[in-house]
Motif scaffolding. Structure first.
Motif, PDB file in Angstrom:
ATOM      1  N   ILE A 188      32.959   8.353 -50.869  1.00  0.00           N
ATOM      2  CA  ILE A 188      32.663   9.416 -51.824  1.00  0.00           C
ATOM      3  C   ILE A 188      32.657  10.765 -51.107  1.00  0.00           C
ATOM      4  O   ILE A 188      33.219  11.754 -51.588  1.00  0.00           O
ATOM      5  N   ARG A 189      32.005  10.806 -49.944  1.00  0.00           N
ATOM      6  CA  ARG A 189      31.999  12.040 -49.150  1.00  0.00           C
ATOM      7  C   ARG A 189      33.425  12.515 -48.867  1.00  0.00           C
ATOM      8  O   ARG A 189      33.756  13.702 -49.035  1.00  0.00           O
ATOM      9  N   ALA A 195      32.381  17.512 -45.158  1.00  0.00           N
ATOM     10  CA  ALA A 195      32.228  17.038 -43.782  1.00  0.00           C
ATOM     11  C   ALA A 195      30.949  16.238 -43.621  1.00  0.00           C
ATOM     12  O   ALA A 195      30.877  15.293 -42.820  1.00  0.00           O
ATOM     13  N   LYS A 196      29.902  16.599 -44.389  1.00  0.00           N
ATOM     14  CA  LYS A 196      28.612  15.912 -44.320  1.00  0.00           C
ATOM     15  C   LYS A 196      28.025  15.816 -45.722  1.00  0.00           C
ATOM     16  O   LYS A 196      28.445  16.530 -46.637  1.00  0.00           O
ATOM     17  N   ILE A 197      27.047  14.946 -45.861  1.00  0.00           N
ATOM     18  CA  ILE A 197      26.310  14.849 -47.120  1.00  0.00           C
ATOM     19  C   ILE A 197      24.825  14.950 -46.834  1.00  0.00           C
ATOM     20  O   ILE A 197      24.344  14.547 -45.768  1.00  0.00           O
ATOM     21  N   SER A 198      24.088  15.494 -47.800  1.00  0.00           N
ATOM     22  CA  SER A 198      22.639  15.360 -47.832  1.00  0.00           C
ATOM     23  C   SER A 198      22.307  14.238 -48.804  1.00  0.00           C
ATOM     24  O   SER A 198      23.160  13.801 -49.600  1.00  0.00           O
ATOM     25  N   ALA A 213      22.695   6.504 -42.471  1.00  0.00           N
ATOM     26  CA  ALA A 213      22.391   7.339 -41.312  1.00  0.00           C
ATOM     27  C   ALA A 213      22.612   6.594 -40.003  1.00  0.00           C
ATOM     28  O   ALA A 213      22.826   7.227 -38.960  1.00  0.00           O
ATOM     29  N   SER A 214      22.583   5.267 -40.052  1.00  0.00           N
ATOM     30  CA  SER A 214      22.840   4.458 -38.866  1.00  0.00           C
ATOM     31  C   SER A 214      24.329   4.235 -38.651  1.00  0.00           C
ATOM     32  O   SER A 214      24.810   4.237 -37.512  1.00  0.00           O
ATOM     33  N   GLN A 219      27.834  12.272 -40.057  1.00  0.00           N
ATOM     34  CA  GLN A 219      28.159  12.763 -41.403  1.00  0.00           C
ATOM     35  C   GLN A 219      26.898  13.061 -42.222  1.00  0.00           C
ATOM     36  O   GLN A 219      26.974  13.312 -43.418  1.00  0.00           O
ATOM     37  N   THR A 220      25.723  13.026 -41.572  1.00  0.00           N
ATOM     38  CA  THR A 220      24.473  13.278 -42.287  1.00  0.00           C
ATOM     39  C   THR A 220      24.051  14.725 -42.121  1.00  0.00           C
ATOM     40  O   THR A 220      24.175  15.311 -41.045  1.00  0.00           O
ATOM     41  N   ASP A 221      23.536  15.301 -43.204  1.00  0.00           N
ATOM     42  CA  ASP A 221      22.994  16.658 -43.159  1.00  0.00           C
ATOM     43  C   ASP A 221      21.473  16.559 -43.289  1.00  0.00           C
ATOM     44  O   ASP A 221      20.787  16.295 -42.306  1.00  0.00           O
ATOM     45  N   ARG A 222      20.923  16.717 -44.470  1.00  0.00           N
ATOM     46  CA  ARG A 222      19.477  16.617 -44.681  1.00  0.00           C
ATOM     47  C   ARG A 222      19.200  15.351 -45.489  1.00  0.00           C
ATOM     48  O   ARG A 222      19.632  15.243 -46.643  1.00  0.00           O
TER      49      ARG A 222
END
Length: 504
Positions: A188-189, A195-198, A213-214, A219-222
């Motif tokens: 989906i991202r 580039a990243k998703i929250s 996140a693992s 690719q993780t933001d907040r």
């Protein structure tokens, strides 16, 4: 019909535990259009095609339906905030609308496009079916008083597993896992050109977010994880923890009811209220009435402690039962909030496919004895045999391991007395992520922290992080609060969300 999107995949085949490396496009490939009729019309929807089996990315594809509530101020837009309501098996397409109805800050609605999705297997995302009968829709086993009742529960669980294996969806079920759903999130991202998703995930959604996140730390933001499942996911340990959560949370109801003894007559002290729990349960064990037996009463009481706002409903039902009258319809057996066949089949597939469960009945017999003593209110049920003990498929890959290696951008928020995801599991997840995470612990009962009407300190920490990027430098504790009553709009939105969580 909207044109479905085939998201670009890595050229190399994915191994069982490898993390795919996808290039992030600079332009969205999603063609937004109208949503299905059962989704709020204010949202936009689209379909994304993903591999059924990520080890064979060129093989069979399935469709994942996504929704969007666009940023109210595109010039201020930071990116996308993916949402998951829990479950597993929770419907997610309407969640952006629900959060807006709950009254999240205008600054958050400006900061992000809110993205909902029905996870693989559910409703609008290639739904599956186990052909379950109405009396098989709840997978939590019956309360076992003795070894023979564990054997009976095992037989019922085996029948559910057999029906899943014989269903038209049987070939798909092994691939409905948390790890694959996390990989869908990364597809989906990619499709959105980000580039990243929250991320904001509630209940089981915390485990899904932690798995993402693992697998995809870069690719993780907040990331916000609200009401945190332990690091092993929804496995045997988590199932047994429901009983721990009930023992943690029930005193809140007992105190609440004792103060209102003149209204409901459930006991003048918390001890008397607690004694009436056992009195009603024992009576219904011997003489079920109005479709409610002792097991249904115990588990229904547990589910109605998820929100303090449902205490009056629970008290009225108890009042009726103590007076030998029928409780209000649907109180102890929640009504379905959506296409329950696909929800239940997906929930089973995820829970049974993420981890291998013990198959020996004697294991569950020992657990029932232990948990009836340690957590007498519902321990005899949650330690009993689940369908996963007879699941016909072995997990297709090992569970994802959490690690303290990666960006420090996780915020965990957790109540001290959560009936569904107890504090003990949240502390284990917090420890597993080390310096990658901070945790805000709130001195209150109930399931859910980061919603506007629950606790201003806890919700403030969530909003401040998502909007401003401000995360506590160290773990934080929020005291108890006496909050103003939610508005009717907030209450309606929260009730729909919690009604869904009660069924899982």
């Amino acid at each position: 019909m909207r044109k479905q999107l085939l998201v670009a995949l890595a050229a190399a085949a994915l191994t069982a535990t490898a993390v795919p490396a996808y290039a992030s496009p600079t332009k969205s490939a999603v063609n937004w259009g109208a949503c299905p009729a059962d989704v709020p019309a204010s949202l936009q929807c689209a379909s994304v095609e993903v591999p059924l089996d990520y080890r064979n990315p060129d093989g069979k594809k399935i469709s994942v339906e996504i929704s969007r509530l666009p940023s109210t101020e595109p010039a201020k837009r930071r990116g996308v905030l993916l949402l998951n309501p829990g479950g597993p098996g929770g419907l997610g397409l309407a969640l952006p609308f629900t959060l807006a109805q709950l009254g999240v800050p205008a600054s958050l609605l400006a900061e992000y496009d809110l993205i909902g999705f029905d996870p693989r297997g559910i409703d609008h995302s290639s739904p599956v079916n186990c052909d379950l009968k109405p009396d098989q829709m709840s997978f939590t086993p019956r309360y076992a008083h003795n070894r023979e009742e564990v054997v009976q529960a095992s037989a019922a669980a085996k029948q559910i597993a057999r029906q899943c294996a014989a269903s038209a969806s049987a070939a798909v079920l092994p691939y409905l896992t948390t790890a694959n759903t996390a990989r869908d999130m990364d597809q989906i991202r990619t499709a959105l050109g980000e580039a990243k998703i929250s991320y904001f995930g509630l209940s089981y959604g915390t485990y899904l977010g932690a798995v993402y996140a693992s697998l995809f730390p870069d690719q993780t933001d907040r990331f916000v994880l609200d009401s945190v499942v332990g690091p092993t996911g929804v496995d045997l340990t988590t199932a047994r923890r429901f009983a721990e959560g009930m023992q943690d949370r029930f005193p809140d109801f007992a105190k609440w009811a004792a103060v209102r003894n003149g209204i409901y007559g459930l006991g003048a002290t918390p001890a008397e209220v607690t004694a009436n729990f056992s009195r009603i349960a024992d009576k219904l064990d011997q003489h079920p009435a109005w479709g409610v037996d002792g097991s249904i009463f115990r588990l229904g009481t547990h589910s109605l402690t998820y929100q303090t706002q449902t205490f009056p409903v629970l008290a009225q039902a108890w009042q009726a039962l103590l007076g030998n009258q029928a409780p209000p319809a649907g109180v102890f057996q929640p009504r379905a909030t959506g296409p329950e066949q696909s929800q239940r089949a997906t929930m089973l597939s995820v829970v049974c496919g993420d981890n291998a469960w013990p198959r020996s009945i004697s294991t569950y017999q020992r657990n029932v004895v232990e948990d009836r003593a340690a957590y007498p209110m519902i321990g005899g049920a949650t330690a009993n045999v689940w369908p996963c003990a007879h699941w016909p498929y072995q997990p297709i890959e090992p569970p994802v391991q959490f690690s303290d290696q990666g960006p420090s951008n996780l915020l965990l928020v957790q109540n001290t007395r959560d009936p569904a995801t107890p504090l003990s599991g949240a502390l284990e997840t917090r420890e597993a992520f080390g310096d990658r995470a901070r945790m805000v612990t709130v001195d209150q009962g109930g399931h859910g922290v980061g919603l506007p009407h629950l606790n201003s300190c806890g919700f403030g920490a969530v909003a401040d992080y998502l909007v401003n990027g401000t995360r506590p430098a160290t773990d934080k504790f929020c005291g108890a609060e006496t909050n103003a009553a939610p508005t009717p709009q907030q209450q309606q939105a929260a009730s729909k969300l919690m009604e869904q969580l009660r069924q899982h």
